[in-house]
Design a protein around this motif. Structure first.
Motif, mmCIF file in Angstrom:
data_model
loop_
_atom_site.group_PDB
_atom_site.id
_atom_site.type_symbol
_atom_site.label_atom_id
_atom_site.label_comp_id
_atom_site.label_asym_id
_atom_site.label_seq_id
_atom_site.Cartn_x
_atom_site.Cartn_y
_atom_site.Cartn_z
ATOM 1 N N PHE A 251 44.055 51.155 39.087
ATOM 2 C CA PHE A 251 43.105 50.668 40.088
ATOM 3 C C PHE A 251 43.838 49.781 41.100
ATOM 4 O O PHE A 251 43.354 48.725 41.487
ATOM 5 C CB PHE A 251 41.959 49.906 39.416
ATOM 6 C CG PHE A 251 40.868 50.797 38.894
ATOM 7 C CD1 PHE A 251 39.686 50.956 39.600
ATOM 8 C CD2 PHE A 251 41.033 51.489 37.704
ATOM 9 C CE1 PHE A 251 38.674 51.790 39.122
ATOM 10 C CE2 PHE A 251 40.029 52.316 37.215
ATOM 11 C CZ PHE A 251 38.848 52.468 37.935
ATOM 12 N N TYR A 252 44.990 50.226 41.535
ATOM 13 C CA TYR A 252 45.803 49.491 42.507
ATOM 14 C C TYR A 252 45.045 49.310 43.829
ATOM 15 O O TYR A 252 44.359 50.207 44.302
ATOM 16 C CB TYR A 252 47.104 50.265 42.734
ATOM 17 C CG TYR A 252 47.979 49.767 43.863
ATOM 18 C CD1 TYR A 252 48.954 48.810 43.635
ATOM 19 C CD2 TYR A 252 47.841 50.278 45.153
ATOM 20 C CE1 TYR A 252 49.770 48.361 44.660
ATOM 21 C CE2 TYR A 252 48.647 49.841 46.190
ATOM 22 C CZ TYR A 252 49.618 48.876 45.936
ATOM 23 O OH TYR A 252 50.411 48.437 46.954
ATOM 24 N N ASN A 273 47.655 49.609 35.513
ATOM 25 C CA ASN A 273 48.016 49.094 36.827
ATOM 26 C C ASN A 273 46.772 48.543 37.512
ATOM 27 O O ASN A 273 45.917 49.291 37.979
ATOM 28 C CB ASN A 273 48.639 50.208 37.688
ATOM 29 C CG ASN A 273 49.217 49.672 38.987
ATOM 30 O OD1 ASN A 273 48.952 48.548 39.389
ATOM 31 N ND2 ASN A 273 50.020 50.483 39.657
ATOM 32 N N LEU A 274 46.687 47.214 37.558
ATOM 33 C CA LEU A 274 45.623 46.518 38.282
ATOM 34 C C LEU A 274 46.231 45.666 39.394
ATOM 35 O O LEU A 274 45.716 44.603 39.752
ATOM 36 C CB LEU A 274 44.808 45.638 37.325
ATOM 37 C CG LEU A 274 44.043 46.374 36.212
ATOM 38 C CD1 LEU A 274 43.333 45.374 35.309
ATOM 39 C CD2 LEU A 274 43.042 47.363 36.789
ATOM 40 N N SER A 275 47.321 46.132 39.952
ATOM 41 C CA SER A 275 48.054 45.381 40.968
ATOM 42 C C SER A 275 47.335 45.385 42.313
ATOM 43 O O SER A 275 46.457 46.205 42.571
ATOM 44 C CB SER A 275 49.454 45.978 41.141
ATOM 45 O OG SER A 275 50.156 45.967 39.931
ATOM 46 N N LEU A 298 50.641 44.036 37.073
ATOM 47 C CA LEU A 298 49.630 43.132 37.627
ATOM 48 C C LEU A 298 50.188 42.403 38.847
ATOM 49 O O LEU A 298 49.772 41.288 39.165
ATOM 50 C CB LEU A 298 49.193 42.116 36.566
ATOM 51 C CG LEU A 298 48.436 42.679 35.350
ATOM 52 C CD1 LEU A 298 48.264 41.605 34.287
ATOM 53 C CD2 LEU A 298 47.086 43.235 35.760
ATOM 54 N N PHE A 299 51.130 43.013 39.537
ATOM 55 C CA PHE A 299 51.755 42.341 40.678
ATOM 56 C C PHE A 299 50.785 42.244 41.857
ATOM 57 O O PHE A 299 49.802 42.966 41.957
ATOM 58 C CB PHE A 299 53.045 43.065 41.099
ATOM 59 C CG PHE A 299 52.899 44.519 41.473
ATOM 60 C CD1 PHE A 299 52.567 44.907 42.764
ATOM 61 C CD2 PHE A 299 53.123 45.517 40.537
ATOM 62 C CE1 PHE A 299 52.447 46.229 43.113
ATOM 63 C CE2 PHE A 299 53.023 46.854 40.873
ATOM 64 C CZ PHE A 299 52.676 47.216 42.167
ATOM 65 N N TRP A 300 51.076 41.272 42.726
ATOM 66 C CA TRP A 300 50.302 41.034 43.943
ATOM 67 C C TRP A 300 48.828 40.757 43.640
ATOM 68 O O TRP A 300 47.925 41.371 44.185
ATOM 69 C CB TRP A 300 50.450 42.195 44.934
ATOM 70 C CG TRP A 300 51.851 42.404 45.407
ATOM 71 C CD1 TRP A 300 52.877 41.517 45.346
ATOM 72 C CD2 TRP A 300 52.385 43.588 45.995
ATOM 73 N NE1 TRP A 300 54.034 42.060 45.855
ATOM 74 C CE2 TRP A 300 53.764 43.340 46.265
ATOM 75 C CE3 TRP A 300 51.860 44.833 46.315
ATOM 76 C CZ2 TRP A 300 54.592 44.297 46.829
ATOM 77 C CZ3 TRP A 300 52.696 45.785 46.893
ATOM 78 C CH2 TRP A 300 54.037 45.512 47.145
ATOM 79 N N ASN A 301 48.607 39.826 42.727
ATOM 80 C CA ASN A 301 47.279 39.284 42.483
ATOM 81 C C ASN A 301 47.337 37.783 42.773
ATOM 82 O O ASN A 301 48.174 37.335 43.556
ATOM 83 C CB ASN A 301 46.843 39.569 41.040
ATOM 84 C CG ASN A 301 46.223 40.941 40.877
ATOM 85 O OD1 ASN A 301 45.087 41.171 41.270
ATOM 86 N ND2 ASN A 301 46.968 41.870 40.283
ATOM 87 N N LEU A 320 54.818 41.288 37.074
ATOM 88 C CA LEU A 320 53.887 40.194 37.366
ATOM 89 C C LEU A 320 54.307 39.459 38.630
ATOM 90 O O LEU A 320 53.913 38.313 38.850
ATOM 91 C CB LEU A 320 53.832 39.229 36.180
ATOM 92 C CG LEU A 320 52.970 39.682 34.993
ATOM 93 C CD1 LEU A 320 53.232 38.814 33.776
ATOM 94 C CD2 LEU A 320 51.496 39.654 35.363
ATOM 95 N N ASN A 321 55.103 40.089 39.471
ATOM 96 C CA ASN A 321 55.556 39.460 40.701
ATOM 97 C C ASN A 321 54.412 39.308 41.692
ATOM 98 O O ASN A 321 53.417 40.025 41.651
ATOM 99 C CB ASN A 321 56.683 40.276 41.341
ATOM 100 C CG ASN A 321 56.398 41.768 41.380
ATOM 101 O OD1 ASN A 321 56.277 42.410 40.335
ATOM 102 N ND2 ASN A 321 56.294 42.327 42.574
ATOM 103 N N GLY A 322 54.551 38.307 42.552
ATOM 104 C CA GLY A 322 53.551 38.094 43.589
ATOM 105 C C GLY A 322 52.261 37.479 43.087
ATOM 106 O O GLY A 322 51.176 37.854 43.535
#
Length: 528
Positions: A251-252, A273-275, A298-301, A320-322
């Motif tokens: 669900f990007y 992927n919930l980024s 989970l990046f960019w949350n 987990l970046n961003g």
């Protein structure tokens, strides 16, 4: 070929008896006559139902094996076959209830098919999607009807202006994979009629905002969902956690604020992927039960808090970046973990569990608030580590333990506060895998140690915006030796020093090395 094994997904197998073996030759000849692959007949393991039914028909009509086989194929979904196509993901078969004339009672069908027992399928259910092309003057409905008649099971009707599923596909048990990406569909009603669906891509359909109740019950065989760039908001519906066989959930880039309740009950999930959403916290216990998860993205949350990752015993890739993490979370011990990306957070310290990952290959944590003290000790336990990226932090020197890593090939420390390089730089050369990429641009480095000239395996060196004192003979000699060595490598070499003797600029996010890594950039991510 796995054609017949695929048709029924029986999951039970039987050995050929001596009597049955005598029928293999005419069966093979019949399959060849019909243009259907028959290699599976040479396999001693054949599902009970298929084995028994084919033998039953051939014994009843030994003089006409082609006719017997035609009758058999008439009782199953023929869409799984076709010259050059090979086996496809099966549709529901009626073979269990078919009784050929004058053949007597058929053997009982096996119990529930094993395909839905939670085990992964051998092939990717999304693989082999076929684009439906609408000829000039034609219609999508007509094109889909034609492809169904040809035996297609995996339909790509993306990039049209569809507001609903093409009529011929509605209710079809033949359809096992569907992509309606980049359309304007607003309802799931038609999709919920596809009871044999294994893969669904609804991405780039802005009207989609939530999953309806009963969605999972209507699609019990679904294995993979792509739903990026839609309009899902608030808390992602717990409906996604009710698929018994789901292995992949993407669900990007939506507007999701919270993870779904019951996430941990998705025992077969291997990729989540919930980024690029708006998630601020992951509740405690969310990962309990995700024992097969291989990739967590989970990046960019906007995540401030995340529970320990200890339950994710199969984890291989962590992104987990961003986010807004003030400190590194506890990892636990993950024998398969290879890649960790924690760039662009607010971390002031690492967690000691980082050093308990026996096969870690890449650690990326650029643009944080890490210091020499907070990077801790224990790096020498990471014997498989190939890449370290820590640009845009507050390091004042290169940690001594980095020099002891036997496999380190990429070291990026751009835009820190490093004033001097270690005198024993030759250690980067004299080890199992010598250092190949060294990035220290935009640090206040004035001198290069003499031992650095021994780094003859270097292919990429970035000294840009380091105020090197080339009036110092030792520094100049080392500089020239490295420049000559790297440039001699031709297109494989890259020596960057376009602004020496210029004071370091304010730190910027580094793009990081594009090569010699293991698939993780300095802070990037991917929608899939």
């Amino acid at each position: 070929s796995k054609a017949t094994v695929s048709v029924l997904n029986c999951g039970r197998h039987a050995r050929h008896t001596q009597g049955r073996a005598t029928l293999i030759s005419p069966m093979s000849d019949a399959m060849g006559t019909l243009g259907v692959e028959a290699e599976y007949l040479k396999n001693s393991n054949i599902p009970v139902l298929v084995n028994e039914m084919m033998m039953h028909l051939l014994k009843a009509r030994p003089e006409d094996p082609v006719g017997a086989l035609q009758e058999f194929l008439g009782a199953v979904d023929r869409s799984n076959y076709g010259p050059g196509k090979g086996p496809k993901t099966p549709a529901t078969s009626s073979v269990a209830g078919a009784t050929p004339p004058d053949a007597g009672p058929l053997p009982a069908a096996p119990e529930a098919a094993a395909a839905d027992d939670g085990e992964e399928e051998e092939e990717d259910p999304a693989e082999g999607l076929e684009k439906v092309e609408v000829p000039a003057g034609g219609s999508m409905d007509a094109a889909c009807a034609e492809k169904l008649a040809e035996g297609w099971a995996k339909f790509d009707v993306s990039k049209n202006t569809l507001t609903a599923l093409p009529a011929p596909l509605k209710g079809s048990t033949q359809v096992t994979a569907l992509s309606i990406e980049e359309n304007q569909c607003a309802t799931f009603d038609d999709i919920m009629t596809l009871s044999n669906l294994r893969y669904l891509n609804i991405s780039d359909n802005p009207p989609f905002k939530d999953l309806p109740e009963g969605f999972a019950a209507a699609l019990p065989k679904l294995r993979k969902i792509d739903a990026y760039n839609c309009a899902f908001t608030g808390q992602l519906s717990a409906e996604v956690t009710k698929f018994p066989n789901l292995t992949y959930l993407n669900f990007y880039n939506n507007g999701i604020l919270k993870c779904p309740e019951g996430l941990g009950q998705m025992a077969n999930l291997t990729e989540l992927n919930l980024s690029s959403n708006k998630i601020m916290a992951v509740p405690a216990g969310s990962f309990d039960g995700l024992v097969k998860l291989r990739r967590l993205a989970l990046f960019w949350n906007r995540i401030l808090r995340i529970p320990p990752l200890t339950p994710l015993v199969s984890l291989k890739e962590l992104q987990l970046n961003g986010n807004q993490l003030p400190e590194m979370m506890e990892l636990g011990v993950h024998p398969d973990l290879e890649e960790v990306n924690l760039s662009e957070n607010k971390m002031e310290t690492l967690h000691p569990s980082l050093f308990d990952q026996p096969n870690l290959a890449a650690f990326v944590a650029g643009k944080n608030l890490l210091t020499n003290e907070s990077v801790l000790t224990g790096w020498t336990k990471l014997a498989t580590l190939k890449k370290i990226q820590l640009p845009n932090n507050k390091l004042t020197s290169i940690p001594e333990e980095f020099l002891e890593l036997p496999c380190l090939q990429v070291l990026e420390l751009n835009s820190n506060q490093i004033e001097a390089l270690p005198a024993n730089m030759a250690k980067f050369e004299n080890k199992e895998l010598p250092l190949q990429c060294f990035f220290v641009c935009e640090n206040p480095i004035k001198h290069l140690p003499e031992e650095m000239a021994q780094l003859q395996s270097l292919k990429r060196l970035n000294l840009k915006s380091c105020p090197l004192d080339l009036a110092d003979e030792a520094t100049k000699a080392t500089y020239e030796a490295l420049e000559a060595s790297i440039k001699a490598k031709g297109i494989d070499g890259k020596f960057i020093d376009g602004k020496r003797n210029v004071a370091p600029k304010q730190p910027q996010v580094s793009a990081g090395p594009a090569t010699l890594g293991v698939g993780m950039g300095g802070g990037g991510g991917r929608k899939d």
